[in-house]
Design an enzyme around this catalytic site. Structure first.
Site, mmCIF file in Angstrom:
data_model
loop_
_atom_site.group_PDB
_atom_site.id
_atom_site.type_symbol
_atom_site.label_atom_id
_atom_site.label_comp_id
_atom_site.label_asym_id
_atom_site.label_seq_id
_atom_site.Cartn_x
_atom_site.Cartn_y
_atom_site.Cartn_z
ATOM 1 N N ARG A 104 0.882 -1.183 0.000
ATOM 2 C CA ARG A 104 0.000 0.000 0.000
ATOM 3 C C ARG A 104 0.914 1.227 0.000
ATOM 4 O O ARG A 104 1.715 1.403 0.933
ATOM 5 C CB ARG A 104 -0.916 -0.007 1.225
ATOM 6 C CG ARG A 104 -1.694 1.286 1.392
ATOM 7 C CD ARG A 104 -2.851 1.171 2.371
ATOM 8 N NE ARG A 104 -3.968 0.458 1.785
ATOM 9 C CZ ARG A 104 -5.207 0.497 2.267
ATOM 10 N NH1 ARG A 104 -5.496 1.215 3.325
ATOM 11 N NH2 ARG A 104 -6.186 -0.174 1.683
ATOM 12 N N HIS A 131 -7.084 0.952 -6.698
ATOM 13 C CA HIS A 131 -7.288 0.020 -5.573
ATOM 14 C C HIS A 131 -7.961 -1.244 -6.141
ATOM 15 O O HIS A 131 -9.136 -1.506 -5.895
ATOM 16 C CB HIS A 131 -8.163 0.699 -4.519
ATOM 17 C CG HIS A 131 -8.185 0.013 -3.186
ATOM 18 N ND1 HIS A 131 -7.425 -1.098 -2.869
ATOM 19 C CD2 HIS A 131 -8.903 0.302 -2.047
ATOM 20 C CE1 HIS A 131 -7.676 -1.462 -1.626
ATOM 21 N NE2 HIS A 131 -8.552 -0.633 -1.110
ATOM 22 N N GLN A 134 -9.956 -3.826 -4.061
ATOM 23 C CA GLN A 134 -11.289 -3.352 -3.697
ATOM 24 C C GLN A 134 -12.245 -3.445 -4.886
ATOM 25 O O GLN A 134 -13.361 -3.963 -4.764
ATOM 26 C CB GLN A 134 -11.207 -1.907 -3.199
ATOM 27 C CG GLN A 134 -12.532 -1.350 -2.756
ATOM 28 C CD GLN A 134 -13.042 -1.974 -1.475
ATOM 29 O OE1 GLN A 134 -12.345 -1.967 -0.477
ATOM 30 N NE2 GLN A 134 -14.244 -2.527 -1.495
ATOM 31 N N ASP A 232 -17.301 6.979 -1.844
ATOM 32 C CA ASP A 232 -16.087 6.767 -1.050
ATOM 33 C C ASP A 232 -15.862 8.044 -0.243
ATOM 34 O O ASP A 232 -16.551 9.055 -0.464
ATOM 35 C CB ASP A 232 -14.910 6.491 -2.011
ATOM 36 C CG ASP A 232 -13.589 6.221 -1.290
ATOM 37 O OD1 ASP A 232 -13.601 5.970 -0.074
ATOM 38 O OD2 ASP A 232 -12.531 6.277 -1.959
ATOM 39 N N CYS A 272 -16.522 1.472 -0.180
ATOM 40 C CA CYS A 272 -15.361 0.624 0.140
ATOM 41 C C CYS A 272 -15.033 0.639 1.623
ATOM 42 O O CYS A 272 -14.340 -0.244 2.107
ATOM 43 C CB CYS A 272 -14.161 1.051 -0.693
ATOM 44 S SG CYS A 272 -13.666 2.765 -0.414
ATOM 45 N N ARG A 300 -13.675 -9.010 0.668
ATOM 46 C CA ARG A 300 -12.244 -8.722 0.478
ATOM 47 C C ARG A 300 -11.416 -9.969 0.783
ATOM 48 O O ARG A 300 -10.466 -10.297 0.080
ATOM 49 C CB ARG A 300 -11.799 -7.569 1.392
ATOM 50 C CG ARG A 300 -12.422 -6.203 1.096
ATOM 51 C CD ARG A 300 -11.923 -5.630 -0.214
ATOM 52 N NE ARG A 300 -10.477 -5.487 -0.219
ATOM 53 C CZ ARG A 300 -9.803 -4.443 0.280
ATOM 54 N NH1 ARG A 300 -10.455 -3.429 0.794
ATOM 55 N NH2 ARG A 300 -8.481 -4.397 0.210
HETATM 56 N N1 NVA Z 1 -10.073 6.778 -1.378
HETATM 57 C C1 NVA Z 1 -9.783 6.241 -0.069
HETATM 58 C C2 NVA Z 1 -9.969 4.767 -0.074
HETATM 59 C C3 NVA Z 1 -9.779 4.117 1.271
HETATM 60 C C4 NVA Z 1 -9.953 2.639 1.225
HETATM 61 C C5 NVA Z 1 -8.372 6.593 0.350
HETATM 62 O O1 NVA Z 1 -7.458 6.498 -0.479
HETATM 63 O O2 NVA Z 1 -8.160 7.005 1.493
HETATM 64 N N1 CP Z 2 -11.446 -0.376 1.876
HETATM 65 C C1 CP Z 2 -10.201 -0.447 2.380
HETATM 66 O O1 CP Z 2 -9.223 -0.637 1.657
HETATM 67 O O2 CP Z 2 -10.143 -0.345 3.723
HETATM 68 P P1 CP Z 2 -8.809 -0.185 4.596
HETATM 69 O O3 CP Z 2 -8.221 1.181 4.284
HETATM 70 O O4 CP Z 2 -9.282 -0.313 6.011
HETATM 71 O O5 CP Z 2 -7.848 -1.255 4.221
#
Ligand code: NVA
Ligand code: CP
Length: 320
Positions: A104, A131, A134, A232, A272, A300
Site C-alpha cells: 500500500r 485500488h 477493492q 467513497d 469501500c 475482500r
Molecule cells: N479513497 C480512499 C480509499 C480508502 C480505502 C483513500 O485512499 O483514502
Molecule cells: N477499503 C479499504 O481498503 O479499507 P482499509 O483502508 O481499512 O484497508
C-alpha cells in the site's frame, strides 16, 4: 525463472482470469470452514503499508494464514526505506526472502518500480491511483448479488454504476478502468474541480479499451436507473490538508434516501469503507436493506485469497 504475475491495476487480469478469480472466491467463501490449506504452504508473503489500513491488512493476513502461508507485516518506519534506501534495492533484497509482496503506497509508480526491480509477484493494496483488490471485490459482490451460485463477471456487462463524490480519487479511477474492462456504464457525479483526471483516459487508451464512463455535476443524472450507487470518502489518505475545501465542495453529493430513489428499484448501495456518515453517505442509507457494504468488506477476504492463489501458484518455490 518464470516472470511473476502482478496485480497493480484492474486490467492486469484478463476477462477469463477475472471469471476464474470470481469462481475461486465463491468456492473459498462457500468452503471456508472446510479450509483450503496448503495452497501457499511454505510461502511467506510480505505486507508493506505506507498508509493506514483496517480491512486490507487484516483480510490479507487472515487470507494468507488460511492458505497455509505466513504473512510478514513490515513496519515502514523501522525499515531502511525510511532512511533513504531505494525502493529498487528494497525490492531486490526482499525478493530473495519472500514469495510475494502486498504493498500500500502513495504514488502508483512505487508499486511499478518495486515490481520492475524485484522478481516476485506484487499486489497493489491501494495507491493514490488504483485500488484493484477493492474494485475486483466490489464487482464480485455485485455479481454475487445477481447470482449467488455462479457470480460471473459477465453478469455485470451493460449494468450502470453511479459514482458520487471525489471523481478523481483512486476508487473512482479504479471503477472507470474496471467499468471499461467489464463493459459497464460508469457515470460519475461530483464538483467540476474533482472531475476525473486526463491521466485515466490515457491509461484506458493505452490498454486498448473503449471508455464507458462519463462525468456530470448532476447527482440525480448519475443515479438515474443505476444498478449500483457507489461512494467513497471525500478526503482520501494524503489529502488531509485539503479537508475543509473538499467537504464544502462535495456537500451536494451526499448519498441519501432522496438520491437513492433515482436509482433502479433493486439498486444496491456500495462503499469501500471506512465511511463517514453525514458526509458522503447518510446513516439511513448505510443501514438500509439496499446497503451491501459489509458483504463487500467480508468479500475482500475471499477475493484476495483467490488473487493470492492465482499469483502464488504462478510463482512457486523453485522460482525464488
Ligand atoms: N479513497 C480512499 C480509499 C480508502 C480505502 C483513500 O485512499 O483514502
Ligand atoms: N477499503 C479499504 O481498503 O479499507 P482499509 O483502508 O481499512 O484497508
Amino acid at each position: 525463472m518464470n516472470k511473476p504475475r502482478y496485480l497493480l491495476k484492474e486490467t492486469d487480469f484478463s476477462l477469463p482470469e477475472i471469471a476464474q478469480l470470481f469462481a475461486l472466491a465463491a468456492d473459498f467463501k462457500l468452503n471456508r470452514a472446510g479450509g483450503t490449506p496448503g495452497l501457499l504452504a511454505r510461502q511467506t508473503w510480505g505486507l508493506l503499508f505506507f498508509k493506514n489500513s483496517t480491512r486490507t491488512r487484516v483480510s490479507f493476513e487472515v487470507g494468507i494464514h488460511e492458505l497455509g502461508g505466513h504473512a510478514l507485516y513490515m513496519d515502514t518506519h523501522n525499515m531502511q526505506l525510511s532512511r533513504g534506501e531505494s525502493i529498487e534495492d528494497t525490492a531486490r533484497v526482499l525478493s530473495r526472502y519472500v514469495h510475494g509482496m502486498v504493498i500500500r503506497a502513495f504514488e502508483h509508480r512505487w508499486v511499478e518500480e518495486f515490481s520492475n526491480a524485484g522478481c516476485i509477484p506484487v499486489i497493489n493494496a491501494l495507491t493514490d491511483s488504483f485500488h484493484p483488490c477493492q474494485s475486483y471485490t466490489d464487482a464480485f459482490s455485485i455479481a454475487e448479488r445477481l447470482d449467488p451460485k455462479v457470480p460471473s463477471p459477465a453478469l455485470l456487462k451493460g449494468r450502470k454504476l453511479a459514482y458520487l463524490g471525489d471523481c478523481a480519487s483512486n476508487m473512482a479511477q479504479s471503477w472507470i478502468l474496471l467499468g471499461a474492462h467489464l463493459g459497464m456504464e460508469v457515470v460519475l457525479a461530483g464538483p467540476k474541480s474533482y472531475a476525473p483526471d486526463d491521466g485515466i483516459q490515457k491509461v484506458i487508451e493505452s490498454t486498448g479499451l473503449v471508455p464507458t464512463h462519463r462525468f456530470t455535476e448532476d447527482a440525480g443524472d448519475a443515479a438515474r436507473n443505476a444498478d449500483v450507487v457507489y461512494t467513497d470518502v471525500w478526503v482520501s489518505m494524503g489529502d488531509e490538508a485539503e479537508a475543509e475545501e473538499r467537504l464544502n465542495a462535495m456537500a451536494p453529493y451526499t448519498v441519501d434516501m432522496r438520491l437513492m430513489k433515482h436509482a433502479a428499484p433493486e439498486a444496491v448501495f456500495m462503499h469501500c469503507l471506512p465511511a463517514h456518515p453525514g458526509q458522503e453517505v447518510s446513516q439511513e442509507v448505510l443501514d438500509s436493506p439496499q446497503s451491501i457494504v459489509f458483504d463487500q468488506a467480508e468479500n475482500r477476504l475471499h477475493v484476495q485469497k483467490a488473487v493470492l492463489a492465482i499469483l502464488g501458484l504462478s510463482h512457486s518455490e523453485k522460482d525464488i
